[in-house]
Design a protein around this motif. Structure first.
Motif, PDB file in Angstrom:
ATOM      1  N   SER A  56      -8.775  27.007  28.736  1.00 37.78           N
ATOM      2  CA  SER A  56      -8.161  28.018  27.879  1.00 37.78           C
ATOM      3  C   SER A  56      -8.212  27.511  26.441  1.00 37.78           C
ATOM      4  O   SER A  56      -8.742  26.440  26.163  1.00 37.78           O
ATOM      5  CB  SER A  56      -6.709  28.270  28.293  1.00 37.78           C
ATOM      6  N   ARG A  57      -7.612  28.277  25.512  1.00 40.43           N
ATOM      7  CA  ARG A  57      -7.531  27.802  24.135  1.00 40.43           C
ATOM      8  C   ARG A  57      -6.641  26.566  24.020  1.00 40.43           C
ATOM      9  O   ARG A  57      -6.787  25.775  23.091  1.00 40.43           O
ATOM     10  CB  ARG A  57      -6.996  28.913  23.227  1.00 40.43           C
ATOM     11  N   SER A  58      -5.736  26.380  24.944  1.00 44.07           N
ATOM     12  CA  SER A  58      -4.834  25.232  24.879  1.00 44.07           C
ATOM     13  C   SER A  58      -5.276  24.075  25.757  1.00 44.07           C
ATOM     14  O   SER A  58      -4.971  22.918  25.459  1.00 44.07           O
ATOM     15  CB  SER A  58      -3.409  25.649  25.263  1.00 44.07           C
ATOM     16  N   THR A  59      -5.988  24.335  26.837  1.00 44.27           N
ATOM     17  CA  THR A  59      -6.292  23.313  27.840  1.00 44.27           C
ATOM     18  C   THR A  59      -7.789  23.108  27.988  1.00 44.27           C
ATOM     19  O   THR A  59      -8.543  24.076  28.144  1.00 44.27           O
ATOM     20  CB  THR A  59      -5.691  23.692  29.208  1.00 44.27           C
ATOM     21  N   ALA A  60      -8.218  21.850  27.932  1.00 44.09           N
ATOM     22  CA  ALA A  60      -9.619  21.502  28.151  1.00 44.09           C
ATOM     23  C   ALA A  60      -9.705  20.088  28.697  1.00 44.09           C
ATOM     24  O   ALA A  60      -8.802  19.258  28.470  1.00 44.09           O
ATOM     25  CB  ALA A  60     -10.422  21.620  26.862  1.00 44.09           C
ATOM     26  N   TRP A  61     -10.781  19.804  29.432  1.00 48.81           N
ATOM     27  CA  TRP A  61     -11.087  18.484  29.949  1.00 48.81           C
ATOM     28  C   TRP A  61     -12.439  18.060  29.391  1.00 48.81           C
ATOM     29  O   TRP A  61     -13.349  18.882  29.247  1.00 48.81           O
ATOM     30  CB  TRP A  61     -11.199  18.512  31.473  1.00 48.81           C
ATOM     31  N   VAL A  62     -12.594  16.760  29.095  1.00 49.39           N
ATOM     32  CA  VAL A  62     -13.883  16.212  28.705  1.00 49.39           C
ATOM     33  C   VAL A  62     -14.117  14.923  29.481  1.00 49.39           C
ATOM     34  O   VAL A  62     -13.171  14.261  29.926  1.00 49.39           O
ATOM     35  CB  VAL A  62     -13.972  15.932  27.190  1.00 49.39           C
ATOM     36  N   ALA A  63     -15.395  14.566  29.642  1.00 47.34           N
ATOM     37  CA  ALA A  63     -15.749  13.351  30.382  1.00 47.34           C
ATOM     38  C   ALA A  63     -16.973  12.726  29.744  1.00 47.34           C
ATOM     39  O   ALA A  63     -17.832  13.433  29.199  1.00 47.34           O
ATOM     40  CB  ALA A  63     -16.023  13.683  31.852  1.00 47.34           C
ATOM     41  N   GLY A  64     -17.067  11.382  29.822  1.00 49.82           N
ATOM     42  CA  GLY A  64     -18.197  10.737  29.187  1.00 49.82           C
ATOM     43  C   GLY A  64     -18.408   9.304  29.573  1.00 49.82           C
ATOM     44  O   GLY A  64     -18.118   8.887  30.703  1.00 49.82           O
ATOM     45  N   THR A  65     -18.932   8.536  28.621  1.00 50.12           N
ATOM     46  CA  THR A  65     -19.292   7.148  28.876  1.00 50.12           C
ATOM     47  C   THR A  65     -18.050   6.302  29.135  1.00 50.12           C
ATOM     48  O   THR A  65     -16.918   6.698  28.856  1.00 50.12           O
ATOM     49  CB  THR A  65     -20.062   6.571  27.681  1.00 50.12           C
ATOM     50  N   LYS A  66     -18.311   5.104  29.701  1.00 53.16           N
ATOM     51  CA  LYS A  66     -17.250   4.137  30.003  1.00 53.16           C
ATOM     52  C   LYS A  66     -16.194   4.715  30.935  1.00 53.16           C
ATOM     53  O   LYS A  66     -15.022   4.356  30.868  1.00 53.16           O
ATOM     54  CB  LYS A  66     -16.625   3.621  28.710  1.00 53.16           C
ATOM     55  N   GLY A  67     -16.627   5.626  31.811  1.00 53.40           N
ATOM     56  CA  GLY A  67     -15.716   6.201  32.789  1.00 53.40           C
ATOM     57  C   GLY A  67     -14.591   7.008  32.191  1.00 53.40           C
ATOM     58  O   GLY A  67     -13.510   7.119  32.781  1.00 53.40           O
ATOM     59  N   THR A  68     -14.847   7.631  31.034  1.00 52.84           N
ATOM     60  CA  THR A  68     -13.789   8.299  30.274  1.00 52.84           C
ATOM     61  C   THR A  68     -13.568   9.731  30.739  1.00 52.84           C
ATOM     62  O   THR A  68     -14.509  10.517  30.863  1.00 52.84           O
ATOM     63  CB  THR A  68     -14.140   8.315  28.780  1.00 52.84           C
TER      64      THR A  68
END
Length: 357
Positions: A56-68
């Protein structure tokens, strides 16, 4: 179009390029206009974030390097590190989130480096639900049709792309038979650049983006990954660094493909294409982005507006992907939009931005 673009109407797609180029312009016919372009947030991370799920405009998830893995619930004002314990050596390239508490993340790599983790308590705890045991497989992307049904994609093994499937929200996975998968071209693979080399629309349709071989292709399944058809695209390939990197379908018929050559400084002509028949055929964009783009997303509730992002900038289309206009020069790898018009982008050095004010 002006690089100082400050309005993108995302309601019903009635804003014109000329109106959008005027500073402060708002097309009153398009409800939900978003002002301000990308607004960077402080992620508190230096990871390269190629996985993104806009809830939503308020909630987001991100993922990336170093197991982040990071999550926000306040529109990006603060980000919480909810990374799985002990995952620092993994490369997360895709995240699929159902809400603020439930998410699934994919780690890429050869053999056991390819894994899937799942949380149902906002990242307080994680369970590893899949670990690849075939050293020949390399998983790139995943997608979900609904909260229970999803698939994940590996580069070709024994000449065919490999698909694993879940019917319980990512708790368990099983390998699908390969007899319904067309043969891969020599050197063909998918790019784990934005979490968009495998996408879906509706309850059963999915598409795979490919490159690295003589031709870039898009594969389509209408039965959740059991059988596939294949179509060539006009996006140049013929090199391990070139092809289609990202796909987006606003319904089961209308799709956009973006890509090019990911090497810095290399030209990326004809780096976008469109389909109006579910990926059966593809036409080159008449005015594609001028440089390589790795991520693409339709703006919600619009039949014509979409965003594309890459390391050298962001572009907007007003005509369903046929012509593109650069509006930002910041570096992003992936983009995603939520049904409430919340659009997010993420990329290198912990960059996360939300569209508008």
């Amino acid at each position: 179009m002006s690089a100082a673009l400050c309005v993108m109407a995302v309601g019903v797609g009635t804003v014109s390029p000329a109106a959008a180029a005027r500073p402060g312009a708002v097309d009153g016919r398009a409800p939900g206009a978003v002002k301000g372009g990308w607004r960077l947030t402080d992620s508190g991370s230096d990871a390269r974030l190629r996985g993104l799920a806009a809830v939503s405009r308020s909630t987001a998830w991100v993922a990336g390097t170093k197991g982040t893995v990071l999550r926000t619930r306040d529109g990006g004002r603060s980000w919480r590190d909810v990374s799985p314990p002990g995952a620092q050596g993994l490369e997360f390239r895709d995240v699929e989130a159902f809400d603020a508490r439930h998410a699934v993340v994919l780690a890429i790599g050869e053999g056991e480096a390819s894994r899937v983790f799942r949380t149902q308590d906002a990242g307080a705890t994680w369970s590893e639900s899949f670990r690849n045991t075939d050293p020949r497989a390399f998983y790139d992307c995943m997608t979900f049709f609904d909260r229970r049904h999803g698939i994940a994609l590996s580069d070709p093994v024994e000449g065919r792309y490999r698909i694993v499937s879940t019917a319980d929200g990512g708790r368990t996975w099983r390998l699908l038979p390969g007899r319904g998968m067309p043969a891969a071209q020599p050197g063909e693979a998918s790019f784990a650049a934005s979490g968009q080399c495998l996408v879906s629309s509706g309850p059963r349709d999915a598409w795979i983006a490919t490159g690295g071989a003589a031709a870039s292709r898009v594969l389509h399944s209408s039965d959740r990954g059991r059988t596939w058809t294949v179509a060539a695209t006009p996006v140049p390939a013929g090199d391990p660094a070139r092809g289609v990197f990202g796909l987006a379908f606003r319904d089961t018929a209308h799709g956009i493909a973006v890509g090019g050559d990911y090497r810095p400084g290399q030209p990326s002509p004809r780096a976008a294409a469109v389909s109006g028949d579910g990926g059966t055929s593809w036409a080159a964009a008449t005015a594609p982005p001028k440089e390589y783009r790795s991520g693409v997303a339709w703006l919600p509730h619009s039949r014509r507006l979409a965003l594309a992002v890459g390391p050298t900038g962001s572009d907007l289309t007003f005509d369903g992907g046929r012509t593109w206009h650069t509006f930002d020069t910041g570096s992003y790898d992936t983009v995603d939009c939520a049904p409430d018009l919340g659009c997010w982008a993420a990329g290198e050095k912990g960059r996360i931005a939300r569209l508008g004010g």
